[in-house]
Design a protein around this motif. Structure first.
Motif, PDB file in Angstrom:
ATOM      1  N   SER A  94      36.922 -64.870 -14.420  1.00 38.76           N
ATOM      2  CA  SER A  94      36.284 -63.616 -14.021  1.00 38.76           C
ATOM      3  C   SER A  94      36.275 -62.573 -15.131  1.00 38.76           C
ATOM      4  O   SER A  94      37.325 -62.162 -15.622  1.00 38.76           O
ATOM      5  CB  SER A  94      37.004 -63.027 -12.811  1.00 38.76           C
ATOM      6  N   PRO A  95      35.084 -62.110 -15.524  1.00 41.47           N
ATOM      7  CA  PRO A  95      35.016 -61.063 -16.543  1.00 41.47           C
ATOM      8  C   PRO A  95      35.628 -59.754 -16.029  1.00 41.47           C
ATOM      9  O   PRO A  95      36.135 -58.956 -16.816  1.00 41.47           O
ATOM     10  CB  PRO A  95      33.518 -60.908 -16.820  1.00 41.47           C
ATOM     11  N   PHE A  96      35.594 -59.559 -14.721  1.00 43.28           N
ATOM     12  CA  PHE A  96      36.166 -58.338 -14.140  1.00 43.28           C
ATOM     13  C   PHE A  96      37.684 -58.386 -14.221  1.00 43.28           C
ATOM     14  O   PHE A  96      38.333 -57.405 -14.560  1.00 43.28           O
ATOM     15  CB  PHE A  96      35.674 -58.170 -12.707  1.00 43.28           C
ATOM     16  N   GLY A  97      38.242 -59.537 -13.907  1.00 36.92           N
ATOM     17  CA  GLY A  97      39.684 -59.720 -14.045  1.00 36.92           C
ATOM     18  C   GLY A  97      40.109 -59.587 -15.503  1.00 36.92           C
ATOM     19  O   GLY A  97      41.151 -59.013 -15.803  1.00 36.92           O
ATOM     20  N   GLN A  98      39.274 -60.104 -16.394  1.00 34.40           N
ATOM     21  CA  GLN A  98      39.615 -60.057 -17.815  1.00 34.40           C
ATOM     22  C   GLN A  98      39.707 -58.629 -18.332  1.00 34.40           C
ATOM     23  O   GLN A  98      40.484 -58.327 -19.226  1.00 34.40           O
ATOM     24  CB  GLN A  98      38.615 -60.883 -18.620  1.00 34.40           C
ATOM     25  N   ARG A  99      38.880 -57.753 -17.773  1.00 32.56           N
ATOM     26  CA  ARG A  99      38.982 -56.340 -18.170  1.00 32.56           C
ATOM     27  C   ARG A  99      40.410 -55.842 -17.962  1.00 32.56           C
ATOM     28  O   ARG A  99      40.987 -55.163 -18.802  1.00 32.56           O
ATOM     29  CB  ARG A  99      38.052 -55.478 -17.315  1.00 32.56           C
ATOM     30  N   CYS A 100      40.973 -56.204 -16.797  1.00 30.16           N
ATOM     31  CA  CYS A 100      42.323 -55.747 -16.450  1.00 30.16           C
ATOM     32  C   CYS A 100      43.350 -56.393 -17.378  1.00 30.16           C
ATOM     33  O   CYS A 100      44.282 -55.733 -17.856  1.00 30.16           O
ATOM     34  CB  CYS A 100      42.645 -56.079 -15.000  1.00 30.16           C
ATOM     35  N   ARG A 101      43.180 -57.691 -17.640  1.00 23.95           N
ATOM     36  CA  ARG A 101      44.113 -58.391 -18.524  1.00 23.95           C
ATOM     37  C   ARG A 101      44.113 -57.778 -19.918  1.00 23.95           C
ATOM     38  O   ARG A 101      45.149 -57.602 -20.546  1.00 23.95           O
ATOM     39  CB  ARG A 101      43.749 -59.869 -18.618  1.00 23.95           C
ATOM     40  N   ILE A 102      42.916 -57.470 -20.411  1.00 24.72           N
ATOM     41  CA  ILE A 102      42.810 -56.872 -21.745  1.00 24.72           C
ATOM     42  C   ILE A 102      43.478 -55.493 -21.755  1.00 24.72           C
ATOM     43  O   ILE A 102      44.240 -55.163 -22.668  1.00 24.72           O
ATOM     44  CB  ILE A 102      41.332 -56.768 -22.185  1.00 24.72           C
ATOM     45  N   ALA A 103      43.212 -54.687 -20.719  1.00 28.19           N
ATOM     46  CA  ALA A 103      43.816 -53.353 -20.656  1.00 28.19           C
ATOM     47  C   ALA A 103      45.344 -53.432 -20.612  1.00 28.19           C
ATOM     48  O   ALA A 103      46.039 -52.693 -21.304  1.00 28.19           O
ATOM     49  CB  ALA A 103      43.291 -52.592 -19.443  1.00 28.19           C
ATOM     50  N   VAL A 118      33.296 -56.466 -23.184  1.00 28.03           N
ATOM     51  CA  VAL A 118      33.657 -57.619 -24.001  1.00 28.03           C
ATOM     52  C   VAL A 118      33.893 -58.941 -23.241  1.00 28.03           C
ATOM     53  O   VAL A 118      33.601 -60.009 -23.779  1.00 28.03           O
ATOM     54  CB  VAL A 118      34.833 -57.296 -24.965  1.00 28.03           C
ATOM     55  N   PRO A 119      34.389 -58.921 -21.988  1.00 29.30           N
ATOM     56  CA  PRO A 119      34.507 -60.222 -21.302  1.00 29.30           C
ATOM     57  C   PRO A 119      33.174 -60.960 -21.223  1.00 29.30           C
ATOM     58  O   PRO A 119      33.137 -62.186 -21.225  1.00 29.30           O
ATOM     59  CB  PRO A 119      35.022 -59.838 -19.911  1.00 29.30           C
ATOM     60  N   PHE A 120      32.075 -60.215 -21.171  1.00 29.30           N
ATOM     61  CA  PHE A 120      30.764 -60.850 -21.083  1.00 29.30           C
ATOM     62  C   PHE A 120      30.340 -61.477 -22.402  1.00 29.30           C
ATOM     63  O   PHE A 120      29.391 -62.266 -22.434  1.00 29.30           O
ATOM     64  CB  PHE A 120      29.712 -59.839 -20.603  1.00 29.30           C
ATOM     65  N   VAL A 174      42.008 -59.445 -26.743  1.00 26.16           N
ATOM     66  CA  VAL A 174      40.718 -60.029 -26.382  1.00 26.16           C
ATOM     67  C   VAL A 174      40.737 -61.538 -26.602  1.00 26.16           C
ATOM     68  O   VAL A 174      40.382 -62.314 -25.707  1.00 26.16           O
ATOM     69  CB  VAL A 174      39.568 -59.382 -27.186  1.00 26.16           C
ATOM     70  N   SER A 175      41.192 -61.959 -27.783  1.00 25.83           N
ATOM     71  CA  SER A 175      41.142 -63.392 -28.095  1.00 25.83           C
ATOM     72  C   SER A 175      42.046 -64.201 -27.180  1.00 25.83           C
ATOM     73  O   SER A 175      41.762 -65.361 -26.892  1.00 25.83           O
ATOM     74  CB  SER A 175      41.504 -63.645 -29.561  1.00 25.83           C
ATOM     75  N   GLN A 176      43.140 -63.566 -26.708  1.00 19.52           N
ATOM     76  CA  GLN A 176      44.051 -64.289 -25.812  1.00 19.52           C
ATOM     77  C   GLN A 176      43.531 -64.306 -24.383  1.00 19.52           C
ATOM     78  O   GLN A 176      44.077 -65.008 -23.524  1.00 19.52           O
ATOM     79  CB  GLN A 176      45.442 -63.607 -25.803  1.00 19.52           C
ATOM     80  N   THR A 177      42.538 -63.522 -24.093  1.00 18.41           N
ATOM     81  CA  THR A 177      42.049 -63.390 -22.724  1.00 18.41           C
ATOM     82  C   THR A 177      40.749 -64.151 -22.477  1.00 18.41           C
ATOM     83  O   THR A 177      40.593 -64.797 -21.448  1.00 18.41           O
ATOM     84  CB  THR A 177      41.840 -61.904 -22.370  1.00 18.41           C
ATOM     85  N   LEU A 178      39.822 -64.037 -23.435  1.00 14.83           N
ATOM     86  CA  LEU A 178      38.515 -64.682 -23.241  1.00 14.83           C
ATOM     87  C   LEU A 178      38.616 -66.190 -23.407  1.00 14.83           C
ATOM     88  O   LEU A 178      39.393 -66.685 -24.225  1.00 14.83           O
ATOM     89  CB  LEU A 178      37.505 -64.116 -24.252  1.00 14.83           C
TER      90      LEU A 178
END
Lengths: 251, 237
Positions: A45-54, A190-192, A227-231
């Motif tokens: 989920s790109p939405f979840g990734q936003r939270c992970r990155i933050a 960025v998740p996108f 970012v690199s660890q999340t995407l």
């Protein structure tokens, strides 16, 4: 443990034990703190990734819980009864829903870390505007690229390219959307970046051709560990979408 | 209480637009003087609108110190942050991060569900479909009825003692809610079903910052009548 006679040795052992207990206490404390922050999410989920990155940008320890959307956990249903969607951030037992609401919450609670939103009210307004734009436009239009056919598909393609061009123009020659500092709009978008391959393959166009600055920006963001660890690898995302297409019986 | 200095604040507006009303309430809460500029939304759109909101070409737009801010939720937060100290005016968003997140969540919910349903009901001519839409609106309001207990914590508004972010988000829809109850003969904000919201609505509309911004039902309905007449008068393309 062998009994040692020398006081000197005992002292050293004592210190060693004390140090070990301290690091164990730190580990325990870290684990407790991580328990205090839980993220209900789905890997792609790109939405979840936003939270992970933050969370990563702020250096916040948290417990990640992978949800099966076909079989939602009682915790998810309890934490987000209105939408029953991920991501949900649960902090000290209290749920926060909606990815950009979560990102702002993270920024406000862990305010000693690098700021996600800038300080100036006008700059904050700009950031919120563009975060909202990304929210309104990319995901829904993107879905149409791989779900629809014929004229509807062509329309979606036209719209998506237009969205890319608007973002390209807004980014301009800046390092990040916020300027020199990686921030809110970058996190929203960025998740996108990992979905660009899917969008261009399903859409029949090249993101790089339409929005070269955006692609360069994405690569710059990928230099950040958060970012690199999340995407995920774009091919993995594409694989995922292909499996969705099969599931829905789309060619 | 000191009035904030006239700072050349303009609001691009369209009559009885709930999103515009949000901005005006926020400015009034902060005692900021502003100039209302009515623009043309139908083609050809006003030049000032296209220039200041090139992405959406919609109202409201706040023009402040030559800069434009768009999207009502963004504008209201800007107003809260830009005029954050002046004249003893209270904060629009709550102070606590969790309460802020809750307010933002419900405001996003209102924009996601309620405003679209209201728009759909405005143009619905079939009685059966109108009843269905009314039912959906009541469901949405039902969730907000529960949220009111959670957010207001026994006080008069979602924001507590004073009108806040979520009050503005929902309150701005009251004009159309009341108008549609009359115009479409449906029950929306039923005092029996939604007693907390009914009480809140009365208090909200009586507020100093809101008075005069929400005309009566007939004024609202007139707009749609005019629009409908225009549409039927225009030959099909």
């Amino acid at each position: 443990m062998p009994q040692t006679a020398s006081l000197h040795l005992t002292n050293r052992l004592h210190i060693h034990i004390v140090l070990e207990s301290e690091s164990e206490r730190e580990r325990e404390r870290g684990a407790r703190m991580a328990e205090a922050v839980v993220l209900l999410d789905v890997w792609v989920s790109p939405f979840g990734q936003r939270c992970r990155i933050a969370l990563a940008e702020k250096g916040v320890a948290y417990e990640y819980k992978e949800e099966d959307l076909a079989n939602k956990s009682p915790l998810l249903l309890q934490a987000n009864p209105v939408h029953k969607k991920i991501p949900v951030l649960i902090h000290d037992g209290k749920p926060v829903c909606e990815s950009l609401v979560i990102v702002q919450y993270i920024d406000e609670v862990w305010s000693d870390g690098a700021p996600i939103l800038p300080a100036d009210p006008y700059a904050r307004a700009q950031a919120r505007f563009w975060g909202d734009f990304v929210d309104k436009k990319i995901y829904d239009c993107g879905i149409r690229l791989w779900k629809l056919k014929g004229e509807a598909h062509q329309e979606a393609k036209k719209e998506f390219i237009e969205i890319l061009k608007v973002l390209e123009a807004e980014l301009g020659d800046r390092k990040y959307f916020g300027g020199d500092a990686f921030g809110y709009v970058d996190i929203a978008l960025v998740p996108f970046f990992a979905w660009f391959y899917t969008y261009e393959t399903c859409g029949g166009f090249s993101v790089e051709a339409e929005a070269p600055k955006l692609v360069a920006w994405g690569k710059r963001c990928m230099e950040r560990e958060s970012v690199s660890q999340t995407l995920y690898d774009p091919l993995k995302v594409y694989e995922f979408v292909c499996s969705l297409k099969k599931k829905y019986g789309i060619e | 209480m000191a009035v904030a200095a006239v700072e050349d604040v303009k609001v691009l507006s369209d009559p009885l637009n709930p999103f515009v009303i949000r901005v005006l309430i926020a400015l009034r809460l902060k005692r900021v003087e502003y100039e209302l500029v009515e623009v043309q939304l139908a083609e050809p759109k006003s030049e000032i609108l296209v220039k200041s909101n090139p992405v959406y070409k919609m109202v409201p737009v706040l023009l402040h110190r030559g800069k434009s801010i768009c999207e009502s939720a963004v504008i209201v937060q800007y107003i809260d942050e830009e005029w954050s100290d002046g004249g003893g005016s209270s904060s629009i968003l709550p102070a606590d991060p969790f309460n802020r997140a809750t307010a933002r969540f419900w405001a996003a919910y209102i924009d996601d569900k309620l405003t679209a349903l209201i728009r759909a009901l405005r143009v619905e001519t079939e009685a059966e479909k109108a009843t269905e839409l009314a039912g959906q609106i009541r469901q949405v309001l039902g969730l907000l009825e529960e949220a009111f207990a959670e957010c207001g914590k026994g006080k008069g508004f979602f924001g507590g003692d004073a009108v806040g972010y979520l009050d503005i988000a929902l309150g701005s829809c009251l004009g159309w809610i009341m108008a549609l109850e009359k115009g479409k003969s449906v029950k929306l904000l039923d005092a029996e079903e939604l007693p907390r919201l009914a009480g809140w609505a009365e208090r909200f509309l009586a507020e100093e910052s809101v008075k005069g911004l929400v005309p009566d039902a007939d004024e609202h309905l007139k707009i749609d009548e005019v629009a409908a007449a225009r549409t039927s008068a225009t030959p099909a393309a």
